[in-house]
Design a protein around this motif. Sequence first.
Motif, PDB file in Angstrom:
ATOM      1  N   LEU A   1      32.516 -27.200 -28.153  1.00  8.24           N
ATOM      2  CA  LEU A   1      32.603 -28.660 -28.052  1.00  8.24           C
ATOM      3  C   LEU A   1      33.322 -29.079 -26.777  1.00  8.24           C
ATOM      4  CD1 LEU A   1      33.359 -29.660 -31.757  1.00  8.24           C
ATOM      5  CD2 LEU A   1      31.449 -30.525 -30.374  1.00  8.24           C
ATOM      6  N   ASP A   2      34.390 -28.387 -26.458  1.00  8.25           N
ATOM      7  CA  ASP A   2      35.129 -28.714 -25.228  1.00  8.25           C
ATOM      8  C   ASP A   2      34.253 -28.488 -24.006  1.00  8.25           C
ATOM      9  OD1 ASP A   2      37.253 -29.367 -26.703  1.00  8.25           O
ATOM     10  OD2 ASP A   2      38.448 -27.572 -26.243  1.00  8.25           O
ATOM     11  N   SER A   3      33.588 -27.380 -24.017  1.00 13.42           N
ATOM     12  CA  SER A   3      32.763 -27.039 -22.859  1.00 13.42           C
ATOM     13  C   SER A   3      31.661 -28.085 -22.677  1.00 13.42           C
ATOM     14  CB  SER A   3      32.190 -25.636 -23.062  1.00 13.42           C
ATOM     15  OG  SER A   3      30.920 -25.531 -22.522  1.00 13.42           O
ATOM     16  N   PHE A   4      31.083 -28.520 -23.782  1.00 12.48           N
ATOM     17  CA  PHE A   4      30.019 -29.526 -23.719  1.00 12.48           C
ATOM     18  C   PHE A   4      30.568 -30.837 -23.152  1.00 12.48           C
ATOM     19  CE2 PHE A   4      27.102 -32.697 -25.584  1.00 12.48           C
ATOM     20  CZ  PHE A   4      25.870 -32.122 -25.349  1.00 12.48           C
ATOM     21  N   TYR A   5      31.749 -31.208 -23.623  1.00 11.15           N
ATOM     22  CA  TYR A   5      32.344 -32.456 -23.144  1.00 11.15           C
ATOM     23  C   TYR A   5      32.596 -32.404 -21.637  1.00 11.15           C
ATOM     24  CZ  TYR A   5      35.186 -36.582 -22.638  1.00 11.15           C
ATOM     25  OH  TYR A   5      35.654 -37.798 -22.228  1.00 11.15           O
ATOM     26  N   VAL A   6      33.172 -31.311 -21.205  1.00 14.70           N
ATOM     27  CA  VAL A   6      33.492 -31.184 -19.778  1.00 14.70           C
ATOM     28  C   VAL A   6      32.209 -31.195 -18.946  1.00 14.70           C
ATOM     29  CG1 VAL A   6      34.461 -29.620 -18.033  1.00 14.70           C
ATOM     30  CG2 VAL A   6      35.672 -30.014 -20.200  1.00 14.70           C
ATOM     31  N   GLN A   7      31.216 -30.492 -19.438  1.00 15.71           N
ATOM     32  CA  GLN A   7      29.951 -30.434 -18.699  1.00 15.71           C
ATOM     33  C   GLN A   7      29.314 -31.823 -18.542  1.00 15.71           C
ATOM     34  OE1 GLN A   7      27.063 -27.894 -20.605  1.00 15.71           O
ATOM     35  NE2 GLN A   7      25.518 -28.168 -18.993  1.00 15.71           N
ATOM     36  N   TRP A   8      29.443 -32.666 -19.565  1.00 17.77           N
ATOM     37  CA  TRP A   8      28.662 -33.910 -19.586  1.00 17.77           C
ATOM     38  C   TRP A   8      29.498 -35.189 -19.536  1.00 17.77           C
ATOM     39  CZ3 TRP A   8      24.096 -33.016 -18.109  1.00 17.77           C
ATOM     40  CH2 TRP A   8      23.430 -31.844 -18.494  1.00 17.77           C
ATOM     41  N   ARG A   9      30.765 -35.082 -19.185  1.00 15.13           N
ATOM     42  CA  ARG A   9      31.630 -36.267 -19.278  1.00 15.13           C
ATOM     43  C   ARG A   9      31.123 -37.449 -18.455  1.00 15.13           C
ATOM     44  NH1 ARG A   9      37.005 -33.491 -17.809  1.00 15.13           N
ATOM     45  NH2 ARG A   9      37.818 -35.462 -18.595  1.00 15.13           N
ATOM     46  N   GLN A  10      30.323 -37.197 -17.432  1.00 19.13           N
ATOM     47  CA  GLN A  10      29.802 -38.310 -16.599  1.00 19.13           C
ATOM     48  C   GLN A  10      28.544 -38.959 -17.184  1.00 19.13           C
ATOM     49  OE1 GLN A  10      31.612 -39.268 -14.232  1.00 19.13           O
ATOM     50  NE2 GLN A  10      32.927 -37.460 -14.087  1.00 19.13           N
ATOM     51  N   GLU A  11      27.968 -38.345 -18.197  1.00 13.85           N
ATOM     52  CA  GLU A  11      26.692 -38.838 -18.738  1.00 13.85           C
ATOM     53  C   GLU A  11      26.934 -39.478 -20.099  1.00 13.85           C
ATOM     54  OE1 GLU A  11      23.834 -38.937 -17.290  1.00 13.85           O
ATOM     55  OE2 GLU A  11      24.253 -37.677 -15.540  1.00 13.85           O
ATOM     56  N   SER A  12      27.071 -40.801 -20.116  1.00 11.07           N
ATOM     57  CA  SER A  12      27.506 -41.420 -21.375  1.00 11.07           C
ATOM     58  C   SER A  12      26.513 -41.197 -22.518  1.00 11.07           C
ATOM     59  CB  SER A  12      27.824 -42.882 -21.182  1.00 11.07           C
ATOM     60  OG  SER A  12      26.764 -43.513 -20.550  1.00 11.07           O
ATOM     61  N   LEU A  13      25.215 -41.106 -22.204  1.00  8.26           N
ATOM     62  CA  LEU A  13      24.260 -40.905 -23.301  1.00  8.26           C
ATOM     63  C   LEU A  13      24.425 -39.524 -23.932  1.00  8.26           C
ATOM     64  CD1 LEU A  13      21.110 -42.540 -21.660  1.00  8.26           C
ATOM     65  CD2 LEU A  13      22.518 -43.497 -23.493  1.00  8.26           C
ATOM     66  N   VAL A  14      24.830 -38.552 -23.129  1.00  2.00           N
ATOM     67  CA  VAL A  14      25.062 -37.211 -23.683  1.00  2.00           C
ATOM     68  C   VAL A  14      26.378 -37.205 -24.475  1.00  2.00           C
ATOM     69  CG1 VAL A  14      25.270 -34.755 -23.160  1.00  2.00           C
ATOM     70  CG2 VAL A  14      23.771 -36.179 -21.762  1.00  2.00           C
ATOM     71  N   ILE A  15      27.348 -37.937 -23.979  1.00  2.00           N
ATOM     72  CA  ILE A  15      28.623 -38.000 -24.706  1.00  2.00           C
ATOM     73  C   ILE A  15      28.431 -38.702 -26.063  1.00  2.00           C
ATOM     74  CG2 ILE A  15      30.999 -38.930 -24.621  1.00  2.00           C
ATOM     75  CD1 ILE A  15      30.449 -36.359 -22.907  1.00  2.00           C
ATOM     76  N   ASP A  16      27.488 -39.638 -26.129  1.00  2.00           N
ATOM     77  CA  ASP A  16      27.156 -40.224 -27.440  1.00  2.00           C
ATOM     78  C   ASP A  16      26.726 -39.124 -28.418  1.00  2.00           C
ATOM     79  OD1 ASP A  16      27.648 -42.869 -26.709  1.00  2.00           O
ATOM     80  OD2 ASP A  16      25.576 -43.250 -26.106  1.00  2.00           O
ATOM     81  N   LYS A  17      25.954 -38.183 -27.931  1.00  2.00           N
ATOM     82  CA  LYS A  17      25.489 -37.085 -28.807  1.00  2.00           C
ATOM     83  C   LYS A  17      26.673 -36.239 -29.274  1.00  2.00           C
ATOM     84  CE  LYS A  17      21.213 -36.574 -26.101  1.00  2.00           C
ATOM     85  NZ  LYS A  17      20.346 -37.414 -26.924  1.00  2.00           N
ATOM     86  N   TRP A  18      27.618 -36.063 -28.366  1.00  2.00           N
ATOM     87  CA  TRP A  18      28.817 -35.276 -28.675  1.00  2.00           C
ATOM     88  C   TRP A  18      29.607 -35.955 -29.808  1.00  2.00           C
ATOM     89  CZ3 TRP A  18      34.138 -36.371 -27.712  1.00  2.00           C
ATOM     90  CH2 TRP A  18      34.996 -35.273 -27.700  1.00  2.00           C
ATOM     91  N   PHE A  19      29.716 -37.272 -29.736  1.00  2.00           N
ATOM     92  CA  PHE A  19      30.397 -38.011 -30.815  1.00  2.00           C
ATOM     93  C   PHE A  19      29.613 -37.877 -32.130  1.00  2.00           C
ATOM     94  CE2 PHE A  19      32.714 -40.256 -27.413  1.00  2.00           C
ATOM     95  CZ  PHE A  19      33.963 -40.415 -27.997  1.00  2.00           C
TER      96      PHE A  19
END
Length: 880
Positions: A742-760
């Motif tokens: 989860l951390d790695s995914f967040y760091v990888q995509w922190r600039q892409e808000s639509l991807v961060i929505d998926k993370w949430f």
Amino acid sequence: MRDATPQTVFLKDYTPPEYLIDQVELNFDLDEQRTQVRSTLSLRRNPQSPDSSAALKLLGEELQLVSIAIDGQLLEASQYLLGEEALTIYEVSQDRPFQIVIENIINPQANTALEGLYLSSSMLCTQCEAQGFRKITWFLDRPDVMSRFKTTLIGDKSKYPVLLSNGNKVGQGELENNRHWVSWEDPFAKPCYLFALVAGLLECVADDFTTMSGRRIALEIFVEKHNVDKCDHAMQSLKNAMRWDEETYGREYDLDLYMIVAVDHFNMGAMENKGLNVFNTKFVLARPDTATDSDYEHIEGVIGHEYFHNWSGNRITCRDWFQLSLKEGFTVFRDQQFSGDRSSPAVKRIEDVNALRTRQFAEDAGPLSHPIRPEAYIEINNFYTLTVYEKGAEVVRMLHTLLGAAGFRKGCDLYFQRHDGQAVTCEDFVKALEDANGVELNQFRRWYSQAGTPVLTVSQRYDAESQQLHLTIQQSCPPTPNQPVKAPLHIPVKLGLLAADGSVAPIICNGSSQSEMILNVTEAEQTFSFDQLVQPPVVSLLRGFSAPVTLKIERSPDELAFLLRHDSDTFNRWEAGQQLAVQVIFKLIDAIELGRPLQLQPVIVEAYRSVLTDSSGDLSYQALLLALPEESYLSGQMAIIDVEAIHQAREFVKKTLAEQLHAEFKQLYIQHHRDESGSFDAGAVGRRRLKNACLSYLSKLENDDIYHIAEQQFYSARNMTDQLAALSAIVNSNHPAKARSLDSFYVQWRQESLVIDKWFTLQATSSMPNTFATVQALMKHSAFDMKTPNRVRSLIGAFSQANPLHFHAQNGEGYRFLADQVLALNTLNPQIASRMVTGLAQWRRYDAARQGLMKQQLQRIVATEHLSKDVYEIASKSLA
Ligand code: 0A1
Ligand code: ZN
């Protein structure tokens, strides 16, 4: 409680407008906090409204008035009344046209409701449907007042180099102080809900399309700079939609320019403003590494939907908001057809029916049930519902089934021709279909006024002596709010018959022979007879889900397994598998409730084995055959929903299937696991679907070997579908690498808000034990923001609507949490707040303890001061 009880608006009270506005000239001097609006209206009395009063009432909210003038004369305060919701001018001319000029000021930055003119990131944009125009200036804000708009935008050149509005650009120029202006003119008269403006620092991705009559249309997608590399799919989808509407409905685009703007802050999916669609970024932006295959499909569907509105919605619009399904039901049907034609009609149909049955059926069975053409509302924004959209589309689909493709097309041609440029009713649509086909659809019309999901109960009797099959179909419909008794509907039921060897048995009925036929069910009870059947056939009913009903027919597990193997109707093959799983799961639920040991029936294992080993067809379809019915669908079948038992039983089936068919799942996974960059073609999408379905089963085994596979897929994936599927398997297990992934995914995509929505969302929907604590922690995460609807939906919406196990925790913490968030959102964004209340609306379906807890939260909401109309309506109707 609210300050005053809000008013209900009724369909029966409709009257034509007293005045018409032929022309509108709008002038905006744009500023984040202080935008100046000057509106010049050319008005006249409506000849269709003979008893007009001498006063003119223009609607407007949250506006600061500067001045009003009529025909060049400034009005004095005694000549008008300025109220909270309207501006009434006491006397206007009755016998000749007149002109009103209004100047007012608005504050886009303070507008967190995202209705009217608002700020999204640094961009100014508008949302006027349904009644947002009145937050821009005073107007006859109703869809049956159609006007020609000319709009001039003035703004700072650095902040707002791009200035857009509807129609064609007709002028531009420079001004002092680094400012500039652009003028737009829309040649088509339209209701003000289709008005739009956008101003911002935007990049334009351009292309063009040549229409069937040879006109060249400029296509422009406007996005912020960092998103320029994510527009290709949206652009291609737009061109596909334009071609498809020409080929399928003979509809050609009418302006020379089609613009789409993608914004981060948007209450809904997208908006069909004439020539200037405004989209939620979620339905525009896609790159293989950031968007899943489903995202790609949704983008194509929504781009199509908004484009199709140009005819079904804009050229022909709604007379009043009760007719919303006229444009929405029809347009959803059109976008469903389009998406099916673009990919696989079978897969698309199953996905649509699945969504309808899990979500719309629940709405129709609860306190918020309403007909597709509602009869009353407090806040129209609450009626952009699954019923109006999805059931509305099913009603149009039934018309298509009854008239046949050619008859339906003939009817649509007449509708478009007869009503072009008008604001009309659902009745006008049905009438055009009738007239073009020389049929009458009187009984069918009840679908527009009657709420609730009809139930068809079928019994069969085979008579060996006469070689006849008698099929008796009873229809009923449960009571819904204000509709205790229902009349029978006209329900088209598509039927096929199978012989014992699985082959097609001809249907011989009244002397004619067919391989498939439509039964016109019109009475409360009806019997249909079929001849020359040497052996009892297996009936395949409601093929293609030919009507939005619940079908009750007794079937043995063996018969379902037989249909799963042999039915030539792709929908019913899938449905047989679903019903087999439903039967199995409910047996287990009984066992759980009685405290008995759980055992999986071999029939389902064998059925799944044959699905796993038969790779003759479409891989996406095969993946659907493997998907167990969702928890929310199972809930719909239970008198008192037992969330824990449903979850436990379904997990047991999934895990046991994974154990018993381990080799088959693994073999399929390996076979289709290729290193793909994410091309969006049917073959690659199918491979990913099937492989990830297998991974999802295998992950239930909780063994190291599978954990390793999931983690490897997560780190090596070059497309979001694979990366997210692997992360989902990890997050929903006791995988040791959960936190790290989860951390790695967040760091990888922190600039892409639509991807961060998926993370949430992934974390909010996890079935693992500490999910509620995680959700609470995520509310405090620096990336969480209550003012961004996508983010709210990704966390609060996902938890309350897609995580039944944890949302319905016995201690009521989920309910309290949701009510807290609803109240916080109520002041910020009423539309989003009221969408969140629906999580509590189904309270009557749970056990007494949960009922009490949910009701308590609804009561707390209703008792709150300054409640918006939106939230009040949903919460109070839920309690009623
Ligand atoms: N007409 C749009 C949906 C829409 C409705 C309301 C909105 O704001 C309250 C925004 C969009 C569609 O069907 O796509
Ligand atoms: Zn729509």
